[in-house]
Structures are given as C-alpha cells and as structure tokens.
Design a protein around this motif. Structure first.
Motif, PDB file in Angstrom:
ATOM      1  N   ARG A  53      -2.323  -3.705  -4.277  1.00  0.00           N
ATOM      2  CA  ARG A  53      -1.063  -4.101  -3.640  1.00  0.00           C
ATOM      3  C   ARG A  53      -0.807  -3.242  -2.401  1.00  0.00           C
ATOM      4  NH1 ARG A  53       3.767  -2.253  -3.052  1.00  0.00           N
ATOM      5  NH2 ARG A  53       5.598  -3.626  -3.013  1.00  0.00           N
ATOM      6  N   ALA A  54      -1.075  -1.929  -2.530  1.00  0.00           N
ATOM      7  CA  ALA A  54      -0.836  -0.988  -1.422  1.00  0.00           C
ATOM      8  C   ALA A  54      -1.672  -1.330  -0.188  1.00  0.00           C
ATOM      9  CB  ALA A  54      -1.130   0.432  -1.880  1.00  0.00           C
ATOM     10  N   ASP A  55      -2.895  -1.858  -0.400  1.00  0.00           N
ATOM     11  CA  ASP A  55      -3.742  -2.247   0.740  1.00  0.00           C
ATOM     12  C   ASP A  55      -3.077  -3.373   1.529  1.00  0.00           C
ATOM     13  OD1 ASP A  55      -5.730  -0.530  -0.286  1.00  0.00           O
ATOM     14  OD2 ASP A  55      -6.686  -2.156  -1.410  1.00  0.00           O
ATOM     15  N   ALA A  69       0.119  -4.189   1.537  1.00  0.00           N
ATOM     16  CA  ALA A  69       1.445  -3.829   2.062  1.00  0.00           C
ATOM     17  C   ALA A  69       1.375  -3.409   3.531  1.00  0.00           C
ATOM     18  CB  ALA A  69       2.058  -2.709   1.219  1.00  0.00           C
ATOM     19  N   ARG A  70       0.190  -2.994   3.970  1.00  0.00           N
ATOM     20  CA  ARG A  70       0.019  -2.622   5.396  1.00  0.00           C
ATOM     21  C   ARG A  70       0.265  -3.808   6.322  1.00  0.00           C
ATOM     22  NH1 ARG A  70      -5.914  -0.310   5.738  1.00  0.00           N
ATOM     23  NH2 ARG A  70      -6.197  -1.967   4.216  1.00  0.00           N
ATOM     24  N   TRP A  71      -0.023  -5.019   5.804  1.00  0.00           N
ATOM     25  CA  TRP A  71       0.035  -6.207   6.652  1.00  0.00           C
ATOM     26  C   TRP A  71       1.210  -7.115   6.333  1.00  0.00           C
ATOM     27  CZ3 TRP A  71      -5.262  -6.201   4.243  1.00  0.00           C
ATOM     28  CH2 TRP A  71      -6.122  -5.345   4.930  1.00  0.00           C
ATOM     29  N   SER A  72       2.112  -6.664   5.465  1.00  0.00           N
ATOM     30  CA  SER A  72       3.236  -7.515   5.082  1.00  0.00           C
ATOM     31  C   SER A  72       4.466  -6.683   4.766  1.00  0.00           C
ATOM     32  CB  SER A  72       2.857  -8.355   3.856  1.00  0.00           C
ATOM     33  OG  SER A  72       3.998  -8.981   3.317  1.00  0.00           O
ATOM     34  N   ALA A  73       5.598  -7.093   5.341  1.00  0.00           N
ATOM     35  CA  ALA A  73       6.868  -6.415   5.044  1.00  0.00           C
ATOM     36  C   ALA A  73       7.446  -6.952   3.729  1.00  0.00           C
ATOM     37  CB  ALA A  73       7.845  -6.627   6.196  1.00  0.00           C
ATOM     38  N   SER A  74       6.996  -8.134   3.308  1.00  0.00           N
ATOM     39  CA  SER A  74       7.468  -8.748   2.049  1.00  0.00           C
ATOM     40  C   SER A  74       6.279  -8.936   1.116  1.00  0.00           C
ATOM     41  CB  SER A  74       8.106 -10.105   2.343  1.00  0.00           C
ATOM     42  OG  SER A  74       8.984 -10.027   3.424  1.00  0.00           O
ATOM     43  N   VAL A  75       5.581  -7.846   0.825  1.00  0.00           N
ATOM     44  CA  VAL A  75       4.300  -7.941   0.117  1.00  0.00           C
ATOM     45  C   VAL A  75       4.420  -8.609  -1.255  1.00  0.00           C
ATOM     46  CG1 VAL A  75       4.319  -5.615  -0.914  1.00  0.00           C
ATOM     47  CG2 VAL A  75       2.155  -6.719  -0.412  1.00  0.00           C
ATOM     48  N   ASP A  76       5.473  -8.319  -2.018  1.00  0.00           N
ATOM     49  CA  ASP A  76       5.586  -8.905  -3.362  1.00  0.00           C
ATOM     50  C   ASP A  76       5.772 -10.424  -3.296  1.00  0.00           C
ATOM     51  OD1 ASP A  76       5.214  -6.530  -4.864  1.00  0.00           O
ATOM     52  OD2 ASP A  76       7.237  -5.913  -4.335  1.00  0.00           O
ATOM     53  N   ARG A  77       6.612 -10.872  -2.357  1.00  0.00           N
ATOM     54  CA  ARG A  77       6.832 -12.320  -2.191  1.00  0.00           C
ATOM     55  C   ARG A  77       5.531 -12.988  -1.740  1.00  0.00           C
ATOM     56  NH1 ARG A  77       8.521 -15.115   2.246  1.00  0.00           N
ATOM     57  NH2 ARG A  77       9.317 -13.264   3.252  1.00  0.00           N
ATOM     58  N   HIS A  78       4.855 -12.369  -0.766  1.00  0.00           N
ATOM     59  CA  HIS A  78       3.601 -12.934  -0.260  1.00  0.00           C
ATOM     60  C   HIS A  78       2.518 -12.955  -1.346  1.00  0.00           C
ATOM     61  CE1 HIS A  78       4.855 -12.108   4.171  1.00  0.00           C
ATOM     62  NE2 HIS A  78       5.218 -13.314   3.759  1.00  0.00           N
TER      63      HIS A  78
END
Length: 197
Positions: A19-21, A23-32
C-alpha cells in the motif's frame, strides 16, 4: 478518474506492491485500491499487499514468489528454499512438500500471501543461492521435520559428505549449521580429514 489512470500508469504487470508503494502516486490511495481491486486490475494478496497480474494467453499469471516476498519484506535480501530441493541430493528424500521457506533478516512465522503459504525464518546468514553444500547442511538442520526415516537419511548424508569437497562443505557447516549439525558433520568428515592429513 484521471488520478486513478495516473496511478495505473505506474503499475507493471507481474509486480507486487505494498500500500505504501502506491501511496506515492495517489492522494486517495485507499479509495483507489478499492476501485482497482473491484475492477480486477489489482489482486489483494494479504493486508496491504497487492499484485498487478500479468496477462498471458491462458489468463492472468500469478507473480513470482520472489516478487511477492520482496514486496512483503520490503527487502531483496532473502533466500527461497523448499524441502523439495533435498530430493535432488540423492540421499533418499522423495516426499513433496507444499511449503516455501524464506530465510531472511526481518520476519519469522507462517504467512499466507495470496493463495501461497510461506514459512519465514529469521537467520543471520544464508547464501545468495541454493548450493549443494548449503542444502546438505539445511537438511541436517531440519531433519526432524521430514517425513522420511531420519536415521536412513542421515546415513546417506554422511556418505555424501565423505565424497563432497571437504573445504566447501566445512565452510557451509560453519556458516549455516546449528550445533547439532556441526557435530554431525564433524563425525562425518573426520575420517576423510584424518586420511588427508
């Protein structure tokens, strides 16, 4: 939706991601992540670990064990092994095991990653790849966990030790053997080393 497409552009087929990888490319990582899993773009392997399957003529291919373990550990320093590798030594082991052992510096215990089970064992030292000498030492370290007749297997290992390169084997024993294993190989190598002296 453009943000999700931007994240997708960073994904490589056959690659495993934490997930942390992502998160670098998304501000809404959980939704994405939720959307990518629901659409089948990503597959969830375990908590916080995902894979972008590689498409083949036969459908999506699973990632390599090496890929998955590297992402899980956040480290490339590990050795994948299996008791099945002992069968190549010619010491009488023939059982097949559904187990992959991961020698590493960080984690200990059994973990289910996707549909595969891995047994992580923390070790200070392990080789970069499986050698015949390491496998002989590893087999004696773990002989109690094998399904075969222990005494018969150890007798054959001692015979193989007598024919092996004593320097290479002695080095492997010192680096990777537990105390019981060191004593076993001391006995197995003694006649040959005495003869050579």
């Amino acid at each position: 939706m453009r943000k999700l497409d931007e994240l997708k552009r960073h994904l490589k087929p056959g690659q495993a991601y934490r997930r942390a990888d992502l998160a670098r490319w998304s501000a809404s990582v959980d939704r994405h992540l939720k959307e990518l899993v629901e659409s089948g773009t990503l597959r969830k392997l375990s908590g916080g670990l995902y894979v972008f399957p590689k498409e083949t003529a036969f459908g999506p291919a699973p990632p390599s064990d090496k890929e998955v373990v590297a992402a899980f550990l956040k480290d490339k320093s590990f050795l994948l092994a299996s008791p099945n590798a002992y069968n190549s030594l010619g010491v009488g082991t023939t059982q097949l095991y559904d187990k992959t052992v991961v020698y590493n510096h960080k984690r200990h215990g059994e973990f289910q990653l996707g549909n595969r089970k891995f047994e992580f064992r923390m070790k200070h030292h392990f080789p970069k790849s499986l050698t015949r000498e390491f496998l002989l030492v590893d087999l004696v370290n773990n002989v109690g966990q094998l399904a075969e007749a222990k005494d018969e297997v150890l007798k054959r290992v001692a015979e193989h030790a007598a024919k092996a390169d004593p320097k290479l084997l002695r080095r492997a024993v010192q680096a990777y053997g537990n105390e019981r294993t060191k004593k076993f190989f001391d006995r197995a190598l003694a006649p040959r080393e005495l003869h050579a002296a």
